[in-house]
Write an enzyme that holds these catalytic residues in place. Structure first.
Site, short mmCIF file in Angstrom:
data_model
loop_
_atom_site.label_atom_id
_atom_site.label_comp_id
_atom_site.label_asym_id
_atom_site.label_seq_id
_atom_site.Cartn_x
_atom_site.Cartn_y
_atom_site.Cartn_z
N ARG A 60 -78.40 -51.12 -38.53
CA ARG A 60 -77.20 -50.83 -37.08
C ARG A 60 -76.70 -52.10 -37.04
NH1 ARG A 60 -83.02 -50.71 -35.26
NH2 ARG A 60 -82.93 -48.20 -34.15
N LYS B 43 -61.63 -49.01 -36.06
CA LYS B 43 -62.24 -47.93 -36.67
C LYS B 43 -62.53 -47.72 -38.22
CE LYS B 43 -58.66 -44.67 -33.60
NZ LYS B 43 -57.56 -44.44 -33.50
N GLU C 92 -46.63 -45.73 -42.41
CA GLU C 92 -47.11 -46.63 -40.89
C GLU C 92 -45.95 -47.98 -40.08
OE1 GLU C 92 -49.33 -45.90 -39.21
OE2 GLU C 92 -50.79 -44.95 -40.63
N LYS D 28 -50.54 -53.86 -33.67
CA LYS D 28 -51.56 -53.39 -33.26
C LYS D 28 -52.30 -53.87 -32.41
CE LYS D 28 -54.60 -50.22 -35.72
NZ LYS D 28 -55.04 -49.82 -37.43
N GLU E 118 -59.41 -46.23 -27.91
CA GLU E 118 -58.54 -45.09 -27.20
C GLU E 118 -58.59 -44.62 -26.26
OE1 GLU E 118 -56.21 -43.20 -31.19
OE2 GLU E 118 -58.73 -43.43 -31.24
N ARG F 124 -53.88 -46.74 -26.75
CA ARG F 124 -54.08 -47.33 -28.25
C ARG F 124 -53.99 -45.94 -28.95
NH1 ARG F 124 -59.16 -49.56 -31.72
NH2 ARG F 124 -57.98 -49.17 -33.68
N ASN G 147 -51.61 -43.14 -33.20
CA ASN G 147 -51.22 -42.05 -33.33
C ASN G 147 -50.21 -41.56 -34.05
OD1 ASN G 147 -54.50 -41.83 -34.50
ND2 ASN G 147 -54.77 -42.10 -32.23
N HIS H 31 -49.48 -38.46 -36.98
CA HIS H 31 -50.78 -38.68 -37.63
C HIS H 31 -51.50 -37.12 -37.01
CE1 HIS H 31 -50.18 -42.45 -37.96
NE2 HIS H 31 -51.30 -42.84 -39.07
N HIS I 137 -52.54 -35.76 -40.03
CA HIS I 137 -54.15 -34.95 -40.45
C HIS I 137 -54.51 -33.96 -41.00
CE1 HIS I 137 -55.56 -38.58 -38.12
NE2 HIS I 137 -55.18 -39.76 -40.15
N HIS J 51 -51.88 -40.10 -47.74
CA HIS J 51 -51.65 -40.17 -45.65
C HIS J 51 -50.53 -40.71 -45.42
CE1 HIS J 51 -53.47 -41.49 -42.39
NE2 HIS J 51 -52.48 -42.49 -41.71
#
Length: 554
Positions: free
Chosen positions: A308, A330, A372, A417, A427, A431, A435, A438, A442, A455
């Site tokens: 955990r 993330k 990026e 960022k 997000e 936020r 993206n 993306h 993606h 990527h």
């Protein structure tokens, strides 16, 4: 201009690196062993045999002094034992910069044996090395290194050569020399990420990986550390880090995954769980993610879910990871039906970005990271975008990139960022602008099969398509779209699609994007360079732009 002295064991690559380095710097190359043979008229093994080592060392000192006076600003490749005499060490310190090419004795021996084998293959007499003669050359090399290490470590610069090509070693040395020449004091750039109990430092420091143990001690972690890396990174950095951490009192354990996007999978996730359980890893013991975005995402998710939650340290080794994926918490894995569909938000205790490690990246993996960085300029920072335009030539070449500029750009991206995620950690709002590019990027990665497009390459194409979408909707000017695409192209990124992906498949995958709300895609659309908005877009415009972008460009 100062001399550059290459020092280190036989087999560390001084002659090979010296030749390439001299070409790169535009300096003459002086090889001390060759100069000794020219002056004495005999081969070095003969000198040793006839007159002994002490006579040879006297010749060596005399020739070294002459070499420093023969040319201004030369690359000087020395013999392995040049550091034995104090006058040689003092001379090199006074007249130039010493670069210690660090190599493990086992690797040095393999290299020396390979040199002898290749000489025989080409019909040449193998070079004799007097200090390596005897029944156990490895033991002799180990002994020599142990004796000489305190003198080698006096060098101003240290470059570990294991696992690196001669070209990569030269790149690293050039960057370190540039760093010395710059006015920057080399102090680390630290950005505190303020997220309540999850606050942590994001550090940008040239050569910072060499101080990892110091940073870990500040976190007051238990001695056992579990480091996860990939097959491309392991040989470059793990041996040195194990030595550094062990010397500092840590007990490092290492797990290596296959390099590539395919490792962000349920299979690798379970394998890491199994490893940690077999090691009886405890809740307070840290996991270190040493690698690019794949390693960072996967290991971050392991840290978030094992027991955990256990302490996580991110050490990103790719440009893309340093400016993006290692920051913000993330983490996760891919699902066959979509990228990053399984994951969590989990912040590290420390993020350490060392731009020096980027010098070992293959060109394609390095270039993808610029996507990026351009993204940050488009969505938040017109000044950053202009800075990239101004320095695009040196940044694309990279080998000659001013190290202070590179550190500045990486630190600026991290700051941008962090500012966003401190406002919207999960997000739920702003936020989402991170993206940009993306949504289509993606989808392309998924449809084409993870790995065909890196990527950053996919994001570059996604930004080009998004700019076209915004332009057709009357939100973004043609002139600014051209500026974006021109910068991407000058940095070496793709701006036009070439491949077999069908537009209909891209359109279908877009519906699985994380920004879909009420079955409507929320697009990140540019309005000006430095400003974007998150908004739905008319289906007919999306279909027309995507169809055009992925059609007839095979």
């Amino acid at each position: 201009m100062q001399h550059v002295f290459l020092i280190g064991l036989s087999g560390s690559g001084k002659s090979t690196v010296g030749s390439l380095l001299a070409q790169k710097l535009g300096k003459p190359l002086l090889d001390i062993d060759m100069l000794i043979e020219e002056e004495c008229g005999e081969r070095i093994p003969t000198i040793f045999t006839r007159y002994g080592e002490d006579y040879f060392r006297t010749c060596e000192s005399r020739v070294l002094l002459k070499a420093t006076q023969m040319a201004q600003g030369a690359v000087i490749a020395t013999g392995g034992g040049v550091v034995v005499r104090s006058e040689n060490r003092a001379l090199m310190k006074a007249s130039g910069i010493r670069v210690f090419l660090h190599v493990e004795p086992e690797v040095a021996l393999v290299r020396l044996q390979e040199q002898q084998r290749m000489a025989q293959v080409h019909g040449n007499k193998p070079e004799e090395r007097p200090l390596l003669s005897g029944p156990d050359p490895l033991a002799r090399l180990q002994q020599l290194l142990a004796i000489r290490m305190p003198w080698y470590e006096e060098a101003e610069l240290v470059c570990r050569t294991q696992g690196k090509s001669a070209e990569q070693v030269v790149q690293e040395i050039v960057a370190m020399l540039n760093k010395i020449d710059e006015s920057a004091d080399g102090a680390p750039m630290v950005r505190r990420v303020q997220l309540g109990p999850d606050s942590y430092d994001a550090i940008v420091e040239w050569g910072g990986i060499g101080r990892l143990a110091t940073y870990l001690k500040r976190l007051q972690l238990p001695p056992r550390i579990f480091m996860v890396t990939d097959s491309n990174i392991h040989d470059l950095y793990v041996p040195g880090l194990i030595t550094q951490l062990t010397d500092a009192g840590f007990e490092p354990h290492v797990y290596t995954i296959p390099a590539g996007e395919a490792s962000k999978s349920q299979q690798q996730l379970n394998a890491l769980y199994d490893w940690l359980i077999e090691q009886y890893a405890e809740r307070r013991e840290a996991i270190i993610a040493l690698g690019g975005g794949v390693v960072g995402d996967l290991v971050g998710y392991v840290a978030a879910t094992y027991l955990r939650g256990v302490p996580l340290v991110q050490i990103p080794t790719s440009l893309l990871a340093q400016v993006d994926s290692a920051i913000g918490g993330k983490c996760g894995i891919n699902h066959p039906k979509g990228k990053n569909l399984i994951g969590a938000f989990y912040h590290p205790r420390l993020m350490l970005a060392d731009p020096a490690v980027l010098l070992t990246l293959p060109a394609r993996q390095r270039i993808e990271g610029w996507a990026e960085i351009v993204k940050y300029g488009i969505i938040l920072d017109a000044e950053l975008f202009a800075l990239l335009e101004k320095h695009v030539d040196v940044l694309h070449d990279f080998n000659h990139s001013p190290t202070a500029l590179l550190c500045q750009i990486i630190a600026r991206c991290i700051d941008l960022k962090v500012t966003v995620i401190e406002e919207d950690e999960r997000e739920q709002g702003r936020r989402a602008i991170l993206n940009y590019g993306h949504t289509i990027g993606h989808a392309l990665e998924n449809v084409s099969g993870y790995g065909e497009w890196l990527h950053g390459e996919a994001v570059s194409l996604g930004m080009v398509a998004a700019a076209q979408l915004a332009q057709e909707a009357g939100m973004f000017s043609a002139a600014e779209a051209i500026r974006q695409n021109t910068l991407l192209a000058k940095l070496g990124l793709p701006t036009a699609y070439r491949g077999d992906v069908q537009a209909r498949d891209i359109l279908a995958k877009i519906q699985l994007d994380k920004k879909v709300v009420g079955k409507r895609v929320r697009w990140v659309m540019p309005r000006h360079i430095g400003e974007v908005v998150v908004t739905p877009m008319p289906d007919e415009i999306v279909q027309r732009v995507v169809t055009t972008f992925f059609a007839e460009k095979r």
